[in-house]
Design an enzyme around this catalytic site. Structure first.
Site, PDB file in Angstrom:
ATOM      1  N   GLY A   1       0.834  -1.194   0.000  1.00 55.31           N
ATOM      2  CA  GLY A   1       0.000   0.000   0.000  1.00 55.31           C
ATOM      3  C   GLY A   1       0.867   1.240   0.000  1.00 55.31           C
ATOM      4  O   GLY A   1       2.023   1.202   0.453  1.00 55.31           O
TER       5      GLY A   1
ATOM      6  N   GLN B   1       2.942   9.905   1.406  1.00 55.90           N
ATOM      7  CA  GLN B   1       4.238   9.209   1.378  1.00 55.90           C
ATOM      8  C   GLN B   1       5.059   9.583   0.149  1.00 55.90           C
ATOM      9  O   GLN B   1       6.262   9.346   0.109  1.00 55.90           O
ATOM     10  CB  GLN B   1       4.027   7.692   1.406  1.00 55.90           C
ATOM     11  CG  GLN B   1       3.369   7.198   2.695  1.00 55.90           C
ATOM     12  CD  GLN B   1       3.249   5.699   2.704  1.00 55.90           C
ATOM     13  OE1 GLN B   1       2.261   5.154   2.233  1.00 55.90           O
ATOM     14  NE2 GLN B   1       4.263   5.027   3.220  1.00 55.90           N
TER      15      GLN B   1
ATOM     16  N   CYS C   1       6.050   0.025   7.494  1.00 61.70           N
ATOM     17  CA  CYS C   1       5.640   1.156   6.658  1.00 61.70           C
ATOM     18  C   CYS C   1       6.833   1.605   5.823  1.00 61.70           C
ATOM     19  O   CYS C   1       7.943   1.733   6.345  1.00 61.70           O
ATOM     20  CB  CYS C   1       5.164   2.301   7.541  1.00 61.70           C
ATOM     21  SG  CYS C   1       4.650   3.758   6.613  1.00 61.70           S
ATOM     22  N   LEU C   2       6.585   1.875   4.541  1.00 57.35           N
ATOM     23  CA  LEU C   2       7.673   2.310   3.657  1.00 57.35           C
ATOM     24  C   LEU C   2       8.241   3.663   4.085  1.00 57.35           C
ATOM     25  O   LEU C   2       9.371   3.991   3.747  1.00 57.35           O
ATOM     26  CB  LEU C   2       7.180   2.384   2.203  1.00 57.35           C
ATOM     27  CG  LEU C   2       6.744   1.045   1.581  1.00 57.35           C
ATOM     28  CD1 LEU C   2       6.111   1.278   0.222  1.00 57.35           C
ATOM     29  CD2 LEU C   2       7.919   0.081   1.475  1.00 57.35           C
TER      30      LEU C   2
ATOM     31  N   HIS D   1      -4.313   1.051   7.575  1.00 54.45           N
ATOM     32  CA  HIS D   1      -2.978   1.643   7.700  1.00 54.45           C
ATOM     33  C   HIS D   1      -2.819   2.796   6.696  1.00 54.45           C
ATOM     34  O   HIS D   1      -2.355   3.884   7.055  1.00 54.45           O
ATOM     35  CB  HIS D   1      -1.927   0.549   7.446  1.00 54.45           C
ATOM     36  CG  HIS D   1      -0.514   1.035   7.395  1.00 54.45           C
ATOM     37  ND1 HIS D   1       0.444   0.633   8.303  1.00 54.45           N
ATOM     38  CD2 HIS D   1       0.126   1.874   6.534  1.00 54.45           C
ATOM     39  CE1 HIS D   1       1.592   1.232   8.016  1.00 54.45           C
ATOM     40  NE2 HIS D   1       1.422   1.976   6.938  1.00 54.45           N
ATOM     41  N   GLU D   2      -3.234   2.552   5.444  1.00 53.98           N
ATOM     42  CA  GLU D   2      -3.092   3.605   4.429  1.00 53.98           C
ATOM     43  C   GLU D   2      -4.020   4.772   4.724  1.00 53.98           C
ATOM     44  O   GLU D   2      -3.651   5.935   4.515  1.00 53.98           O
ATOM     45  CB  GLU D   2      -3.353   3.048   3.023  1.00 53.98           C
ATOM     46  CG  GLU D   2      -2.386   1.961   2.579  1.00 53.98           C
ATOM     47  CD  GLU D   2      -0.924   2.287   2.831  1.00 53.98           C
ATOM     48  OE1 GLU D   2      -0.529   3.462   2.698  1.00 53.98           O
ATOM     49  OE2 GLU D   2      -0.159   1.361   3.181  1.00 53.98           O
TER      50      GLU D   2
ATOM     51  N   HIS E   1      -2.579   7.239   7.116  1.00 56.12           N
ATOM     52  CA  HIS E   1      -1.651   8.210   6.516  1.00 56.12           C
ATOM     53  C   HIS E   1      -2.394   9.479   6.098  1.00 56.12           C
ATOM     54  O   HIS E   1      -1.842  10.574   6.168  1.00 56.12           O
ATOM     55  CB  HIS E   1      -0.973   7.618   5.275  1.00 56.12           C
ATOM     56  CG  HIS E   1       0.217   6.750   5.582  1.00 56.12           C
ATOM     57  ND1 HIS E   1       1.341   7.241   6.190  1.00 56.12           N
ATOM     58  CD2 HIS E   1       0.450   5.436   5.351  1.00 56.12           C
ATOM     59  CE1 HIS E   1       2.238   6.253   6.315  1.00 56.12           C
ATOM     60  NE2 HIS E   1       1.708   5.146   5.825  1.00 56.12           N
TER      61      HIS E   1
END
Ligand code: NI
Length: 178
Positions: A48, A53, A102-103, A144-145, A148
């Site tokens: 995701g 991000q 997380c990226l 999670h996304e 953000h």
């Protein structure tokens, strides 16, 4: 298509509450950007990626919860979900625990509890309304996304002690050029 730069904590853009997309913003330019986001997500690799991000503080994201499953190579892109202005319609009271990374928060893995499923309503890349229930791991990815878009990362969900220890370690790594 292009691979976009993924920003990391403590970049302030990751802590901003994103603003809703206006109908006229759902256009070819956005669709190209969403394709770049998907390519960036698969290349990372991740399941995701939310707009902040990649430095855009508006409410949209891409996700493909099944893309990292064993034997899923070749299926890449088939289950790609693109959400604009997603909203949770309903969430289960029953909880589900999963490890999240997380990226934008490299090298942090932590277990969190979230609702076992969520019913989400959103606009697709053509501005069409969609609604679907996401369960277990797929639910974790979508929630999670969506966090953000509220300016919340997994680093905000760990203890203050872990957060400051993590940020100190990252700062040191950056100073070493890592
Ligand atoms: Ni993330």
């Amino acid at each position: 298509m292009a691979i976009l730069e993924i920003i990391h904590v403590p970049d302030p853009r990751l802590s901003e509450k994103c603003r809703p997309m206006r109908p006229e913003e759902i256009n070819d330019e956005l669709r190209l950007f969403l394709r770049d986001m998907a390519e960036t997500m698969y290349a990372a690799p991740g399941v995701g990626l939310a707009a902040p991000q990649v430095g855009d503080t508006r409410r949209f994201l891409v996700a493909d919860p099944g893309s990292q499953d064993e034997g899923s190579s070749g299926r890449r892109g088939v289950d790609l979900i693109t959400m604009i202005n997603p909203e949770i319609v309903q969430a289960s009271k029953d909880l589900y625990k999963a490890e999240e990374g997380c990226l934008s928060v490299p090298e942090l893995w932590e277990n969190f509890e979230r609702p076992r499923w969520v019913e989400v309503r959103w606009l697709d890349e053509h501005g069409q309304p969609r609604q679907r229930r996401f369960e277990d791991f797929a639910g974790v990815v979508i929630m999670h996304e969506m966090d953000h878009l509220e300016g919340v990362t997994i680093l905000d969900r760990v203890s203050r002690f872990k957060r400051s220890r993590y940020l100190r370690a990252r700062k040191k790594a950056r100073q070493r050029g890592g």
